[in-house]
Scaffold this motif. Structure first.
Motif, PDB file in Angstrom:
ATOM      1  N   GLU B 172       0.794  -0.957  -0.067  1.00 54.68           N
ATOM      2  CA  GLU B 172      -0.089   0.082  -0.022  1.00 54.68           C
ATOM      3  C   GLU B 172       0.835   1.220   0.062  1.00 54.68           C
ATOM      4  OE1 GLU B 172      -2.898  -0.182   3.028  1.00 54.68           O
ATOM      5  OE2 GLU B 172      -3.565  -2.193   2.388  1.00 54.68           O
ATOM      6  N   GLY B 173       0.455   2.234  -0.706  1.00 54.37           N
ATOM      7  CA  GLY B 173       1.213   3.357  -0.980  1.00 54.37           C
ATOM      8  C   GLY B 173       1.224   3.911  -2.202  1.00 54.37           C
ATOM      9  N   THR B 174       2.149   4.778  -2.636  1.00 51.41           N
ATOM     10  CA  THR B 174       2.306   5.362  -3.752  1.00 51.41           C
ATOM     11  C   THR B 174       3.758   5.606  -4.252  1.00 51.41           C
ATOM     12  OG1 THR B 174       2.282   7.941  -2.665  1.00 51.41           O
ATOM     13  CG2 THR B 174       0.089   7.065  -3.669  1.00 51.41           C
ATOM     14  N   PRO B 175       3.863   5.215  -5.505  1.00 51.05           N
ATOM     15  CA  PRO B 175       5.363   5.150  -6.108  1.00 51.05           C
ATOM     16  C   PRO B 175       5.587   6.537  -6.388  1.00 51.05           C
ATOM     17  CG  PRO B 175       3.713   4.604  -7.941  1.00 51.05           C
ATOM     18  CD  PRO B 175       2.843   4.821  -6.615  1.00 51.05           C
ATOM     19  N   MET B 176       6.986   6.829  -6.594  1.00 54.14           N
ATOM     20  CA  MET B 176       7.499   8.143  -7.178  1.00 54.14           C
ATOM     21  C   MET B 176       6.964   8.477  -8.426  1.00 54.14           C
ATOM     22  SD  MET B 176      11.400   6.956  -8.739  1.00 54.14           S
ATOM     23  CE  MET B 176      11.576   8.414  -9.554  1.00 54.14           C
ATOM     24  N   ASP B 177       7.014   9.859  -8.934  1.00 55.89           N
ATOM     25  CA  ASP B 177       6.673  10.161 -10.141  1.00 55.89           C
ATOM     26  C   ASP B 177       7.460   9.673 -11.323  1.00 55.89           C
ATOM     27  OD1 ASP B 177       5.675  11.470 -12.142  1.00 55.89           O
ATOM     28  OD2 ASP B 177       6.412  13.600 -11.468  1.00 55.89           O
ATOM     29  N   SER B 178       6.822   8.822 -12.162  1.00 55.68           N
ATOM     30  CA  SER B 178       7.909   8.266 -13.253  1.00 55.68           C
ATOM     31  C   SER B 178       7.847   9.161 -14.542  1.00 55.68           C
ATOM     32  CB  SER B 178       7.341   6.852 -13.530  1.00 55.68           C
ATOM     33  OG  SER B 178       6.286   6.931 -14.317  1.00 55.68           O
ATOM     34  N   SER B 179       7.334  10.216 -14.444  1.00 51.94           N
ATOM     35  CA  SER B 179       7.422  10.983 -15.711  1.00 51.94           C
ATOM     36  C   SER B 179       8.818  11.782 -15.541  1.00 51.94           C
ATOM     37  CB  SER B 179       6.333  12.253 -15.636  1.00 51.94           C
ATOM     38  OG  SER B 179       6.646  13.207 -14.386  1.00 51.94           O
ATOM     39  N   VAL B 180       9.582  11.810 -14.513  1.00 51.71           N
ATOM     40  CA  VAL B 180      10.742  12.074 -14.567  1.00 51.71           C
ATOM     41  C   VAL B 180      11.765  11.181 -15.375  1.00 51.71           C
ATOM     42  CG1 VAL B 180      10.634  13.376 -12.433  1.00 51.71           C
ATOM     43  CG2 VAL B 180      11.704  11.183 -12.302  1.00 51.71           C
ATOM     44  N   LEU B 181      11.607   9.980 -15.398  1.00 48.00           N
ATOM     45  CA  LEU B 181      12.533   9.214 -15.979  1.00 48.00           C
ATOM     46  C   LEU B 181      12.492   9.187 -17.727  1.00 48.00           C
ATOM     47  CD1 LEU B 181      11.068   6.082 -14.369  1.00 48.00           C
ATOM     48  CD2 LEU B 181      13.235   7.132 -13.719  1.00 48.00           C
ATOM     49  N   THR B 182      13.878   8.988 -17.981  1.00 53.90           N
ATOM     50  CA  THR B 182      14.152   8.866 -19.623  1.00 53.90           C
ATOM     51  C   THR B 182      15.196   7.673 -19.719  1.00 53.90           C
ATOM     52  OG1 THR B 182      16.247  10.388 -19.469  1.00 53.90           O
ATOM     53  CG2 THR B 182      13.942  11.470 -19.735  1.00 53.90           C
ATOM     54  N   LYS B 183      15.436   7.242 -20.957  1.00 54.25           N
ATOM     55  CA  LYS B 183      16.374   6.304 -21.310  1.00 54.25           C
ATOM     56  C   LYS B 183      17.546   6.453 -20.758  1.00 54.25           C
ATOM     57  CE  LYS B 183      13.957   3.751 -24.937  1.00 54.25           C
ATOM     58  NZ  LYS B 183      14.105   3.197 -26.185  1.00 54.25           N
ATOM     59  N   ASP B 184      17.913   7.744 -20.632  1.00 54.00           N
ATOM     60  CA  ASP B 184      19.433   8.237 -20.188  1.00 54.00           C
ATOM     61  C   ASP B 184      19.631   8.358 -18.778  1.00 54.00           C
ATOM     62  OD1 ASP B 184      20.244   8.214 -22.898  1.00 54.00           O
ATOM     63  OD2 ASP B 184      19.514  10.239 -23.371  1.00 54.00           O
ATOM     64  N   ASN B 185      18.561   8.710 -18.185  1.00 52.70           N
ATOM     65  CA  ASN B 185      18.791   9.053 -16.625  1.00 52.70           C
ATOM     66  C   ASN B 185      18.249   8.104 -15.833  1.00 52.70           C
ATOM     67  OD1 ASN B 185      15.814   9.305 -16.201  1.00 52.70           O
ATOM     68  ND2 ASN B 185      15.819  11.647 -15.630  1.00 52.70           N
ATOM     69  N   PHE B 186      17.702   7.196 -16.120  1.00 52.44           N
ATOM     70  CA  PHE B 186      16.898   6.174 -15.312  1.00 52.44           C
ATOM     71  C   PHE B 186      18.020   5.398 -14.411  1.00 52.44           C
ATOM     72  CE2 PHE B 186      18.264   2.822 -18.367  1.00 52.44           C
ATOM     73  CZ  PHE B 186      18.674   1.811 -17.619  1.00 52.44           C
ATOM     74  N   LEU B 187      19.216   5.292 -14.531  1.00 55.24           N
ATOM     75  CA  LEU B 187      20.109   4.881 -13.569  1.00 55.24           C
ATOM     76  C   LEU B 187      20.189   5.589 -12.467  1.00 55.24           C
ATOM     77  CD1 LEU B 187      22.688   2.870 -15.900  1.00 55.24           C
ATOM     78  CD2 LEU B 187      21.057   1.893 -14.370  1.00 55.24           C
ATOM     79  N   GLN B 188      19.800   6.891 -12.360  1.00 56.06           N
ATOM     80  CA  GLN B 188      20.159   7.819 -11.265  1.00 56.06           C
ATOM     81  C   GLN B 188      18.947   7.240 -10.275  1.00 56.06           C
ATOM     82  OE1 GLN B 188      19.822  11.978 -12.655  1.00 56.06           O
ATOM     83  NE2 GLN B 188      20.969  11.265 -14.338  1.00 56.06           N
ATOM     84  N   TYR B 189      17.985   6.772 -10.855  1.00 54.01           N
ATOM     85  CA  TYR B 189      16.893   6.451 -10.102  1.00 54.01           C
ATOM     86  C   TYR B 189      16.779   4.985  -9.557  1.00 54.01           C
ATOM     87  CZ  TYR B 189      15.212  11.194 -11.451  1.00 54.01           C
ATOM     88  OH  TYR B 189      15.335  12.484 -11.513  1.00 54.01           O
TER      89      TYR B 189
END
Lengths: 514, 514
Positions: B172-189
């Motif tokens: 139960e809960g809510t995930p982070m906002d995935s709109s910040v993700l791109t193919k290039d930055n996903f490893l930061q998250y």
């Protein structure tokens, strides 16, 4: 007295003095001939040899230009006393004569004039002992494929697919009756089979003169003659002579062939298959070479299973038959590290379709192994074993190439020649899923930038991403190693992506923009 | 009081007791439920679990036929005191129900009823967390290909080509906002990225009920569910929970899924990529499994680079990702010797064309690795990573198979099933240039004679010669593993020669004539 020699010879060519001498006794063992050759920069003494019919010869390869004088001495002379001597002039090397090949830059080769030598070799064990017509075919094929080294034998070869008689034998005498041989029983007739009758103290000079003709024909095509002096595929007893007979043979070979600039000494093919030789024997042959070859030609020894100890100081480069069915060229990095010498893959398996696993890889796999070897800083060797109606297999007989891999080596060689400096090295700091070659001189730098050659082997990426630094501009080319195309993909800097066709056998060359 | 259960269940099916209970506090942590199940041959106590809306469940997989009685106890009851109990009958297993898979014959597997299980697996990490439509497609594809094992995850996956949201989350809960993700930055998250808000003490029961539906759908198709309970491809923090949170999760998973006969426990995918777990953690999870899984389902742990110590007694079989770019299935012999357990190649690289070397091998190479694995007595696993317009990659999402290798596994599986006894072993006494499988039971005999499966891999022999003894008559078949043909080549004895087409990927099966 019958003495002849030329007044002029070019640098790294053969200066030969021919003298008439004693025919009594056994001239091969009872008499000797020696030459001393003196120029401004060298003073060399070498053994000559008996060439039959009362003729003795001494050969010399001058390493410098200028005036030389020579003196011939020895017990060969009919009338004791006066020395044979003379003078000659060494002229500059002609355009295609770069001298003998030497080890350069630890892992690589260069001709003595400094020109890098990128070895792309093949193996035809007894091409030299075939008919004149097939020998001519082989020479044409070598030139067409662009091979610049060939491994071949002095002694005839007894092995599956090659049970016939050679054009000549190295000794006076008669061979066993080969009509008893079949494909199924030939292994019963190995080593000193009965029925052979040789005088191991009398060489068949015609056999050796013919091999010299082959060495010269190779030289004139820019091909190194990687001469296999001993090998175990034998029904005549040449692989199990006595110590004394072996030494006589080695000295004769050295006296006859050392002055050819394109000679490399391969002490043995598959040294570990000799039943009667020990490490002590191989080391003794090596000492003879080191003593008698005044020019320090390249020296190696080739394995079947275990490697010879390639750290031995007389070994100039590793001559390697792959030991693993699956990994061959992939191990070049390891071998370089272990031996700190050039790594030549003198048996990487053969393209073909015979029954044996060493002789039935596909052309694609052969070309893949070549690229793997090159991108890891090694030198690959080719061979072909296609079954055919004429029973002529390149690996043994030479003749016409029947496969597909050989068509792709001139292309690879051109790319090797475009390396800055001398030789490529594997770049250890590259990705785990790529092979990357950089110039040897820059292999320890991070980043390299000037030159990278990425190879993707059997992998099929649809793209790859690159990053070296933010500012350096680089030119990118996509290379299809099988189809032999090079596509310009423009100039990039920073992080960039290169589209690839998702096929096997692709490479990417990246060079600093000029 | 609301309790429900069936009166009949078939052997190795799930007997479930559902009870209404307390909703106060946090039912996942504050209350417990346990079941005891007793038949003539077994007496088993297992934990139940809270399934939301005041409903608690206990599941049991009976291993024997006959009459059983059960008692449910625990603090879950609204009114303390009287026990929930009852009786049920276990009927014989239906035709396609062979029970859970067990290790058999040291290196192999069999269902509990003794039927050999020849694993031919695939990996679709989060096929279960896709849309219903894609899930149905995946199930159809699995059946069409004939896979009988699939590896997949409980937790959603955050990785290149799979950055979207799963159909549901485990807590139960809510995930982070995935709109910040791109193919290039996903490893930061990765790992516990900020913006996630989960209650790690409250499971999302819908998520788990859905996974159960998937496990059952697999079971009904005869497919083992190799459940990856933990994995490191994470932006939500599920890979870096506290010890207490992890243990709660493991117990919940075990209480819910253990009674499914087709469950295998994969503790982790690439255990060595977890930044916050130590060997102590993995060993603790293993203890929990050993304690809580009353049925001893298969247990393994999968590596990225270094293997986990597969000699650990709780590990039933080696779940191996190849460590070498070039050699994968070729090392099965070595791993069998080292671990004395079944070797399952749960990542042998993926057929495809993405940028990574682990995800771009050819279909031919995939099929070759399968045959190498099988003929060396191991079990290969498939995967596919083709780039495509719809961004649906089998490896991650399931869906439709796009490659070519999967079409060739039913054929291989049929040949595996025709092995006498349980399982194939590598025959060490075969030639150096062939792979030879014999029945495990005969692997130490010389000669074997009853059954040989020779595989020639990338080699291309035009013929092979065979000799076992002078008298035994054997039937010979030539198998084209790529084109899926089996040619009868008659009965032979003594020394005989079999013609082959000089192509790659051929096999020869030789069986004692009957």
């Amino acid at each position: 007295m019958g003495t002849s020699y030329n007044k002029n010879v070019e640098r790294w060519d053969v200066f030969e003095v021919s003298c008439e001498g004693r025919k009594d006794g056994n001239p091969f063992t009872d008499h000797d001939i020696t030459g001393n050759f003196k120029g401004q920069n060298e003073n060399v003494t070498v053994d000559g040899f008996y060439d039959g019919d009362g003729v003795y010869k001494v050969r010399f390869m001058p390493s410098f230009e200028g005036e030389y004088e020579f003196t011939i001495s020895g017990s060969f002379k009919q009338d004791q006393g006066e020395e044979v001597s003379g003078r000659f002039t060494v002229t500059p090397a002609s355009e295609d004569n770069h001298g003998p090949v030497r080890v350069a830059n630890t892992y690589h080769f260069a001709y003595e004039d400094g020109t890098p030598y990128y070895s792309v070799g093949t193996t035809c064990y007894v091409w030299d002992l075939q008919s004149d017509e097939r020998i001519d075919q082989t020479l044409e094929s070598l030139t067409e494929a662009g091979f610049n080294k060939i491994r071949f034998c002095v002694f005839p070869k007894h092995y599956d697919y090659n049970l016939g008689e050679p054009r000549s034998y190295p000794y006076e005498g008669t061979p066993m009756d080969s009509s008893v041989l079949t494909k199924d029983n030939f292994l019963q007739y190995t080593g000193a089979a009965s029925g052979n009758d040789w005088d191991f103290t009398r060489f068949n000079t015609e056999h050796f003169r013919h091999i010299e003709k082959c060495i010269l024909a190779l030289r004139d095509r820019g091909i190194e003659a990687d001469l296999i002096v001993m090998h175990p595929y034998d029904r005549w007893g040449f692989s199990c002579m006595t110590e004394k007979q072996d030494d006589l043979y080695w000295k004769y070979v050295l006296a006859r062939f050392s002055a050819y600039r394109n000679i490399w000494w391969s002490l043995a093919n598959e040294y570990d298959l000799f039943l009667h030789k020990t490490i002590k024997d191989w080391e003794r042959y090596a000492s003879i070479i080191c003593e008698k070859d005044a020019y320090s030609h390249l020296r190696s020894i080739h394995n079947c299973r275990p490697f010879y100890d390639h750290t031995r100081p007389w070994i100039t480069h590793c001559s390697i038959q792959r030991q693993d069915l699956y990994k061959s060229a992939e191990l070049v990095n390891e071998w370089r590290q272990r031996y700190k010498k050039p790594v030549v893959l003198d048996e990487i398996a053969y393209e073909g379709n015979i029954q044996h696993g060493w002789g039935n890889i596909s052309p694609e796999e052969m070309v893949r192994r070549f690229w793997e070897a090159v991108c890891r800083g090694g030198y690959p060797g080719h061979g072909e074993t296609y079954m055919s109606g004429d029973d002529v297999l390149w690996w043994s007989h030479g003749g016409r190439l029947k496969g597909e891999s050989w068509k792709r080596f001139k292309f690879l060689h051109k790319i090797m020649c475009e390396t800055p400096g001398i030789g490529l090295a594997p770049y250890e700091k590259c990705g785990w899923d790529e092979v990357c070659a950089v110039p040897e001189e820059t292999a320890q730098m991070t980043p390299v930038r000037d030159y990278y050659l990425f190879y993707y082997s059997f992998m099929r990426p649809s793209f790859r991403e690159f990053y070296f630094d933010d500012n350096t501009e680089v030119d990118v080319e996509v290379i299809d190693t099988w189809n032999m195309t090079i596509e310009d993909r423009g100039t990039h800097k920073g992080r960039f992506k290169i589209e690839l066709p998702g096929r096997e056998y692709m490479a990417v060359r990246i060079r600093k923009h000029r």
